[in-house]
Design a protein around this motif. Structure first.
Motif, PDB file in Angstrom:
ATOM      1  N   HIS A  49      12.927 -53.515 -94.790  1.00 12.71           N
ATOM      2  CA  HIS A  49      12.574 -54.483 -93.762  1.00 12.71           C
ATOM      3  C   HIS A  49      11.070 -54.528 -93.528  1.00 12.71           C
ATOM      4  O   HIS A  49      10.466 -55.607 -93.426  1.00 12.71           O
ATOM      5  N   GLU A  50      10.466 -53.366 -93.471  1.00 12.98           N
ATOM      6  CA  GLU A  50       9.028 -53.311 -93.225  1.00 12.98           C
ATOM      7  C   GLU A  50       8.248 -54.023 -94.323  1.00 12.98           C
ATOM      8  O   GLU A  50       7.256 -54.708 -94.043  1.00 12.98           O
ATOM      9  N   PHE A  51       8.705 -53.888 -95.568  1.00 13.81           N
ATOM     10  CA  PHE A  51       7.958 -54.464 -96.692  1.00 13.81           C
ATOM     11  C   PHE A  51       8.273 -55.944 -96.889  1.00 13.81           C
ATOM     12  O   PHE A  51       7.375 -56.788 -96.876  1.00 13.81           O
ATOM     13  N   ALA A  62      15.927 -63.393 -89.762  1.00  9.55           N
ATOM     14  CA  ALA A  62      17.277 -63.941 -89.643  1.00  9.55           C
ATOM     15  C   ALA A  62      18.029 -63.830 -90.965  1.00  9.55           C
ATOM     16  O   ALA A  62      19.205 -63.460 -91.000  1.00  9.55           O
ATOM     17  N   LYS A  63      17.361 -64.146 -92.060  1.00  7.28           N
ATOM     18  CA  LYS A  63      18.004 -64.065 -93.376  1.00  7.28           C
ATOM     19  C   LYS A  63      18.294 -62.607 -93.753  1.00  7.28           C
ATOM     20  O   LYS A  63      19.345 -62.294 -94.317  1.00  7.28           O
ATOM     21  N   PHE A  64      17.358 -61.711 -93.422  1.00  8.65           N
ATOM     22  CA  PHE A  64      17.536 -60.289 -93.720  1.00  8.65           C
ATOM     23  C   PHE A  64      18.759 -59.747 -92.985  1.00  8.65           C
ATOM     24  O   PHE A  64      19.601 -59.062 -93.574  1.00  8.65           O
ATOM     25  N   LEU A  65      18.876 -60.057 -91.684  1.00  6.25           N
ATOM     26  CA  LEU A  65      19.996 -59.554 -90.904  1.00  6.25           C
ATOM     27  C   LEU A  65      21.311 -60.202 -91.339  1.00  6.25           C
ATOM     28  O   LEU A  65      22.369 -59.567 -91.297  1.00  6.25           O
ATOM     29  N   HIS A  66      21.256 -61.455 -91.765  1.00  5.32           N
ATOM     30  CA  HIS A  66      22.457 -62.117 -92.271  1.00  5.32           C
ATOM     31  C   HIS A  66      22.968 -61.405 -93.527  1.00  5.32           C
ATOM     32  O   HIS A  66      24.167 -61.140 -93.670  1.00  5.32           O
ATOM     33  N   ALA A  67      22.048 -61.082 -94.426  1.00  9.98           N
ATOM     34  CA  ALA A  67      22.420 -60.347 -95.638  1.00  9.98           C
ATOM     35  C   ALA A  67      22.933 -58.951 -95.288  1.00  9.98           C
ATOM     36  O   ALA A  67      23.913 -58.465 -95.869  1.00  9.98           O
ATOM     37  N   LEU A  68      22.275 -58.299 -94.330  1.00  8.70           N
ATOM     38  CA  LEU A  68      22.699 -56.955 -93.922  1.00  8.70           C
ATOM     39  C   LEU A  68      24.096 -56.986 -93.329  1.00  8.70           C
ATOM     40  O   LEU A  68      24.921 -56.106 -93.601  1.00  8.70           O
ATOM     41  N   ALA A  83      19.518 -54.358-101.167  1.00  8.27           N
ATOM     42  CA  ALA A  83      18.426 -54.522-102.121  1.00  8.27           C
ATOM     43  C   ALA A  83      18.840 -55.508-103.223  1.00  8.27           C
ATOM     44  O   ALA A  83      18.059 -56.394-103.609  1.00  8.27           O
ATOM     45  N   THR A  84      20.070 -55.377-103.718  1.00  7.63           N
ATOM     46  CA  THR A  84      20.575 -56.294-104.740  1.00  7.63           C
ATOM     47  C   THR A  84      20.604 -57.726-104.209  1.00  7.63           C
ATOM     48  O   THR A  84      20.217 -58.672-104.905  1.00  7.63           O
ATOM     49  N   TYR A  85      21.043 -57.886-102.972  1.00  9.16           N
ATOM     50  CA  TYR A  85      21.144 -59.212-102.356  1.00  9.16           C
ATOM     51  C   TYR A  85      19.772 -59.861-102.228  1.00  9.16           C
ATOM     52  O   TYR A  85      19.582 -61.034-102.578  1.00  9.16           O
ATOM     53  N   ILE A  86      18.792 -59.090-101.743  1.00  7.74           N
ATOM     54  CA  ILE A  86      17.446 -59.639-101.570  1.00  7.74           C
ATOM     55  C   ILE A  86      16.823 -59.967-102.930  1.00  7.74           C
ATOM     56  O   ILE A  86      16.188 -61.015-103.100  1.00  7.74           O
ATOM     57  N   GLY A  87      17.005 -59.072-103.900  1.00 11.46           N
ATOM     58  CA  GLY A  87      16.505 -59.355-105.241  1.00 11.46           C
ATOM     59  C   GLY A  87      17.137 -60.604-105.820  1.00 11.46           C
ATOM     60  O   GLY A  87      16.471 -61.404-106.492  1.00 11.46           O
ATOM     61  N   TRP A  88      18.432 -60.798-105.556  1.00 10.26           N
ATOM     62  CA  TRP A  88      19.142 -61.994-106.022  1.00 10.26           C
ATOM     63  C   TRP A  88      18.609 -63.255-105.344  1.00 10.26           C
ATOM     64  O   TRP A  88      18.429 -64.296-105.985  1.00 10.26           O
ATOM     65  N   LEU A  89      18.331 -63.185-104.038  1.00 12.51           N
ATOM     66  CA  LEU A  89      17.764 -64.330-103.337  1.00 12.51           C
ATOM     67  C   LEU A  89      16.414 -64.734-103.919  1.00 12.51           C
ATOM     68  O   LEU A  89      16.098 -65.923-104.044  1.00 12.51           O
ATOM     69  N   LEU A  90      15.601 -63.738-104.294  1.00 14.03           N
ATOM     70  CA  LEU A  90      14.236 -64.009-104.749  1.00 14.03           C
ATOM     71  C   LEU A  90      14.192 -64.497-106.193  1.00 14.03           C
ATOM     72  O   LEU A  90      13.446 -65.426-106.515  1.00 14.03           O
ATOM     73  N   GLU A 214       7.486 -69.424 -91.729  1.00 16.85           N
ATOM     74  CA  GLU A 214       6.436 -68.507 -92.172  1.00 16.85           C
ATOM     75  C   GLU A 214       6.895 -67.639 -93.349  1.00 16.85           C
ATOM     76  O   GLU A 214       6.083 -66.911 -93.919  1.00 16.85           O
ATOM     77  N   TYR A 215       8.179 -67.720 -93.694  1.00 21.09           N
ATOM     78  CA  TYR A 215       8.736 -66.850 -94.726  1.00 21.09           C
ATOM     79  C   TYR A 215       9.151 -67.669 -95.947  1.00 21.09           C
ATOM     80  O   TYR A 215       9.611 -68.812 -95.817  1.00 21.09           O
ATOM     81  N   TYR A 216       9.007 -67.056 -97.118  1.00 23.52           N
ATOM     82  CA  TYR A 216       9.386 -67.753 -98.350  1.00 23.52           C
ATOM     83  C   TYR A 216      10.885 -68.066 -98.355  1.00 23.52           C
ATOM     84  O   TYR A 216      11.296 -69.197 -98.629  1.00 23.52           O
ATOM     85  N   ILE A 217      11.729 -67.059 -98.069  1.00 21.89           N
ATOM     86  CA  ILE A 217      13.167 -67.276 -97.929  1.00 21.89           C
ATOM     87  C   ILE A 217      13.502 -67.194 -96.450  1.00 21.89           C
ATOM     88  O   ILE A 217      13.243 -66.174 -95.808  1.00 21.89           O
ATOM     89  N   ASN A 218      14.054 -68.274 -95.882  1.00 22.20           N
ATOM     90  CA  ASN A 218      14.400 -68.283 -94.468  1.00 22.20           C
ATOM     91  C   ASN A 218      15.793 -68.861 -94.276  1.00 22.20           C
ATOM     92  O   ASN A 218      16.492 -69.153 -95.246  1.00 22.20           O
ATOM     93  N   SER A 219      16.200 -69.012 -93.027  1.00 22.65           N
ATOM     94  CA  SER A 219      17.572 -69.441 -92.752  1.00 22.65           C
ATOM     95  C   SER A 219      17.855 -70.865 -93.201  1.00 22.65           C
ATOM     96  O   SER A 219      19.014 -71.272 -93.280  1.00 22.65           O
ATOM     97  N   GLN A 220      16.794 -71.635 -93.490  1.00 19.92           N
ATOM     98  CA  GLN A 220      17.001 -73.004 -93.986  1.00 19.92           C
ATOM     99  C   GLN A 220      16.889 -73.099 -95.509  1.00 19.92           C
ATOM    100  O   GLN A 220      17.057 -74.182 -96.082  1.00 19.92           O
ATOM    101  N   SER A 221      16.593 -71.983 -96.156  1.00 23.49           N
ATOM    102  CA  SER A 221      16.386 -72.011 -97.598  1.00 23.49           C
ATOM    103  C   SER A 221      17.702 -72.238 -98.340  1.00 23.49           C
ATOM    104  O   SER A 221      18.755 -71.734 -97.948  1.00 23.49           O
TER     105      SER A 221
END
Length: 453
Positions: A49-51, A62-68, A83-90, A214-221
């Motif tokens: 989360h920090e990174f 919002a997207k991070f907590l949704h994935a969590l 980590a797999t989920y975030i890597g997949w999103l990116l 402000e985020y590359y991947i957000n709740s509207q992405s």
């Protein structure tokens, strides 16, 4: 970018979203995470989360907590799946595979090395001393991560009540984790039906909605990967089945002990599918079967394996890899090679379902991102998970501070937990820096004991 509001004539500044991170940049982070992911699931999630949220703004809160939320509902190690989920999103499938594999790969080889030393040389006092200093620091890291996750997940009195009830249920009543999650889902569904306005006012996202861009991947992405594709899901499921069967064919044609490898593979596949609640929930089951029924290792060796798993980076579920190592080692008369093969086989079957859940289930769960009802229910589930993580924190802290039971306090560990918390919370000492300091403190404590004797 700035613009003027015609009614108020007030300038408002918006920050453009960051560019898509390069695959190389993301790869280097996942590689680094595999070596620094101490602190169990709470600490690992905190580092991510920090990174990816606070520093790089790759993914919105919002997207991070949704994935969590989704990963918490799955059997298996939630931090690795996140980590797999975030890597997949990116970066799609290759991003998810790299993130998930490198989250565990360093710990696999570290645990292999420690297992080889364990069976070859027995106890190694100076290594134990390093880990002795590391353990209380890890407790402090978990506490800090728990505070951060709780702050972002507990938005109302209902969330606090659910978190407290969850902790009481699992810690004092011993209610299994799946029942707690199902109860939280039911409560969230009923509460959302009866009090929809309550959730609209207390979902914790209204004050941050304007910051999503402000985020590359957000709740509207919405990307090609996150869109539902039935053919793609069937194809990926088929690939996972082939990957599951393939080692059986290899063992059948290349090994004289197919019965053992079949039993090992089926057992750890089953264990991977019932690991709701993390490693501590499945370890009693594994210990009972592997020690008492299959006799792959002794009870003392199982306890030693737990100690090794707690002091290495990566998910604690890697303790199962140690069990696989000892199973192969004993089955083949003390063969280090067969022990290593047992470790790799166990790791393979423990984590294969994790990739299936994310790469197949991800597009399905992404369809619920904008559904307020699902979001409300998952918000209650996350609150319940905070209570479960608190239980794990207490469990770990108790094991470190009271290693021989409630009547025996370890003064060094207790003091070092307090010092670690102050250093990282009050003085903002870096996590990795403090881990190194703590390991050296444990070694110093060991050497001082030798000198005084």
């Amino acid at each position: 970018m700035t613009y003027q509001n015609n009614e108020t004539k007030k300038e408002v500044t918006t920050t453009p979203p960051p560019a898509k991170p390069s695959f190389r940049e993301a790869f280097l982070f996942w590689l680094k995470l595999g070596f620094i992911s101490f602190g169990g699931p709470a600490g690992q999630i905190g580092i991510m989360h920090e990174f990816v949220v606070d520093q790089k703004k790759w993914v919105s809160d919002a997207k991070f907590l949704h994935a969590l939320n989704y990963c918490m509902l799955l059997p298996g190690p939630e931090a690795q799946q996140l980590a797999t989920y975030i890597g997949w999103l990116l970066h799609g499938v290759r991003g998810g595979l790299v993130a998930g594999v490198f989250f565990v790969l360093p710990s696999v080889f570290i645990l292999l090395g420690l297992s080889l030393v364990y069976v070859t040389y027995g106890s190694i006092p100076w290594v134990s001393a390093l880990f002795y200093g590391l353990k209380p620091a890890v407790v402090a890291i978990v506490i800090l991560a728990l505070l951060k996750i709780g702050k972002k997940s507990l938005h109302s009195w209902l969330h606090y009540v659910v978190a407290l009830a969850s902790f009481i249920a699992i810690y004092f009543a011993g209610i299994p984790f799946p029942y707690i999650i199902l109860s939280a889902m039911l409560l969230g569904y009923v509460a959302q039906k009866l009090l929809p306005a309550f959730f609209e006012n207390n979902n914790g996202t209204s004050s941050k909605s304007e910051r999503e861009q402000e985020y590359y991947i957000n709740s509207q992405s919405a990307t090609a990967e996150t869109k539902f594709n039935g053919v793609q899901i069937v194809r990926r499921t088929g690939i996972a089945v082939v990957l599951w069967v393939l080692p059986f064919l290899i063992f059948y044609t290349a090994s004289s002990g197919f019965g053992f490898w079949k039993e090992l593979s089926l057992f750890f596949t089953k264990a991977a599918l019932v690991t709701f609640g993390g490693a501590y929930a499945v370890l009693p089951y594994v210990a009972q079967v592997a020690v008492e029924k299959l006799h792959w290792l002794t009870q003392l060796e199982m306890i030693d394996g737990l100690a090794l798993g707690e002091t290495t980076p990566g998910p604690l579920i890697m303790v199962l890899a140690f069990v696989g190592f000892m199973a192969g080692y004993h089955e083949y008369g003390g063969s280090l090679l067969m022990g290593a093969l047992g470790l790799f086989t166990t790791t393979y079957y423990t984590f294969l379902p994790c990739f299936l859940f994310i790469l197949v289930g991800g597009p399905l769960i992404e369809r619920t991102q904008g559904d307020a009802r699902v979001k409300s229910v998952l918000g209650v589930v996350t609150a319940a998970v905070v209570g479960v993580v608190l239980n794990l924190t207490v469990y770990f802290g108790r094991a470190v501070v009271f290693p021989e039971g409630a009547g025996s306090v370890d003064p060094f560990s207790l003091v070092w937990i307090i010092l670690s918390f102050i250093a990282m919370y009050r003085f903002k000492v870096g996590m990795i820096t403090w881990i190194i300091v703590s390991a050296l403190a444990g070694l110093g404590h060991y050497l001082a004991g030798i000198y005084l004797l």
